[in-house]
Design a protein around this motif. Sequence first.
Motif, PDB file in Angstrom:
ATOM      1  N   UNK A 241      59.149  24.035 -28.713  1.00 38.32           N
ATOM      2  CA  UNK A 241      58.889  23.946 -30.148  1.00 38.32           C
ATOM      3  C   UNK A 241      58.641  25.333 -30.751  1.00 38.32           C
ATOM      4  N   UNK A 242      57.974  26.210 -30.012  1.00 34.47           N
ATOM      5  CA  UNK A 242      57.693  27.558 -30.515  1.00 34.47           C
ATOM      6  C   UNK A 242      58.989  28.307 -30.791  1.00 34.47           C
ATOM      7  N   UNK A 243      59.932  28.221 -29.852  1.00 35.83           N
ATOM      8  CA  UNK A 243      61.215  28.893 -30.010  1.00 35.83           C
ATOM      9  C   UNK A 243      61.988  28.328 -31.196  1.00 35.83           C
ATOM     10  N   UNK A 244      62.002  27.017 -31.308  1.00 35.19           N
ATOM     11  CA  UNK A 244      62.695  26.364 -32.421  1.00 35.19           C
ATOM     12  C   UNK A 244      62.074  26.761 -33.755  1.00 35.19           C
ATOM     13  N   UNK A 245      60.738  26.791 -33.805  1.00 31.57           N
ATOM     14  CA  UNK A 245      60.045  27.155 -35.048  1.00 31.57           C
ATOM     15  C   UNK A 245      60.425  28.563 -35.503  1.00 31.57           C
ATOM     16  N   UNK A 246      60.453  29.497 -34.575  1.00 28.31           N
ATOM     17  CA  UNK A 246      60.795  30.879 -34.910  1.00 28.31           C
ATOM     18  C   UNK A 246      62.237  30.966 -35.398  1.00 28.31           C
TER      19      UNK A 246
ATOM     20  N   UNK B 207      64.035  28.599 -36.905  1.00 28.25           N
ATOM     21  CA  UNK B 207      64.131  28.051 -38.256  1.00 28.25           C
ATOM     22  C   UNK B 207      63.489  28.993 -39.280  1.00 28.25           C
ATOM     23  N   UNK B 208      62.378  29.637 -38.920  1.00 27.39           N
ATOM     24  CA  UNK B 208      61.707  30.553 -39.851  1.00 27.39           C
ATOM     25  C   UNK B 208      62.601  31.754 -40.163  1.00 27.39           C
ATOM     26  N   UNK B 209      63.246  32.310 -39.143  1.00 27.51           N
ATOM     27  CA  UNK B 209      64.174  33.426 -39.370  1.00 27.51           C
ATOM     28  C   UNK B 209      65.348  32.976 -40.235  1.00 27.51           C
ATOM     29  N   UNK B 210      65.857  31.785 -39.936  1.00 28.48           N
ATOM     30  CA  UNK B 210      66.969  31.250 -40.721  1.00 28.48           C
ATOM     31  C   UNK B 210      66.566  31.060 -42.184  1.00 28.48           C
ATOM     32  N   UNK B 211      65.371  30.527 -42.421  1.00 25.45           N
ATOM     33  CA  UNK B 211      64.887  30.334 -43.788  1.00 25.45           C
ATOM     34  C   UNK B 211      64.750  31.659 -44.525  1.00 25.45           C
ATOM     35  N   UNK B 212      64.260  32.677 -43.830  1.00 24.05           N
ATOM     36  CA  UNK B 212      64.119  33.994 -44.451  1.00 24.05           C
ATOM     37  C   UNK B 212      65.478  34.563 -44.809  1.00 24.05           C
TER      38      UNK B 212
END
Length: 361
Positions: free
Chosen positions: A266-271, A273-278
């Motif tokens: 989940x940590x890897x996935x969260x990062x 998605x956050x980079x993608x959103x940025x």
Amino acid sequence: MNKGLTSFRALAFFAVFLFHAVNFRAGYLGVQAFFVLSGFLLIPILLEMKVALKPSSYFINFYGRRALRVFPLYYAYLIFTGLAAWVVVNLDGYKGIKEIDRFIEQLPWALTYTYNFFAASTMLELTKLLSYVWSLAVEEQFYLLWPLLMFFARKQHIKSILLIAIFLGPIFRLLISEIVASDALPFLASRIDLVVYVLPFSHIDAFATGGIFALRQRSQSNNSAWIALFIMLLFGYSTQYISTGAVKISSLSYMPFMKDNYVLGYSIINIFFAILLLQINNRKFFPAIFESEFLYYMGKISYGLYIFHFPIIWVIGYMIPGKLGIFISLLLTIIISSISYELYERRFILMKDKFFPKNSS
């Protein structure tokens, strides 16, 4: 809101739809995308309101805005479906339909936004009319936590708090897995991956990761999202192969529900998605696609899409099985969600700035 971020909601929904309609293994990650997006949007808004409003107005206006956006459709769906279920079970000759019977039994958990705790228990019996609302319960529970944290935290401590939450996420997931494995809490279900998936403690880092990247807002390389995608897939396939001796391409190496790597997966996935959103927010990742009018509109009605899709899949699936039924389910979900948004939800959305503005002006 940035048009690209709104469009991102649509893609997250389509992933969830495919997961429920055709068992697309990676589709469940759409829910994780929603969690990260919530943190990405929520944290800056809370900090903005903290500066712009008096302390009393901060909480009243935030919760007023959330209530106007979330409650009308959610409770309208529960009330309408509840009344329809009551009519059906009181028909002469009714012999029981498990989806409807389970909906009636489980309705109190949904009404109180505690369905995710029910989903983690041994009492859970799935129903396409209700089981998916666990994620909405997680969202509401974090709406209680994050406004308090952001209000009482000093400005210089905000990022530290978010970093602590990011580190706590995998620790919570590990603790939950140990509790389930040891049967320390017998009322919890025996499936570690499912219990970890639905409890809010497991996703505290999803909200925090979205928030810290939203505050960061530094210019990134145009390749950042692709690099993050490569790292995500490399980590997933590696850990899956080590755990099982095989890889599942259709799951993007993250089997439902992080069966092989729920602690760090989940940590890897969260990062990612956050980079993608940025990248999307800075118009560096396919802006022509993410700012297209169709995808943007699908994002605007995505709340309705999520609320209506699973019941529609169930009803249409009975009448029209196969690919045609799936297509009709998607089309009908879009039509009903659009009508709901234009004729019902928008009325409440327009009230947000009128009654609960984000600033004193």
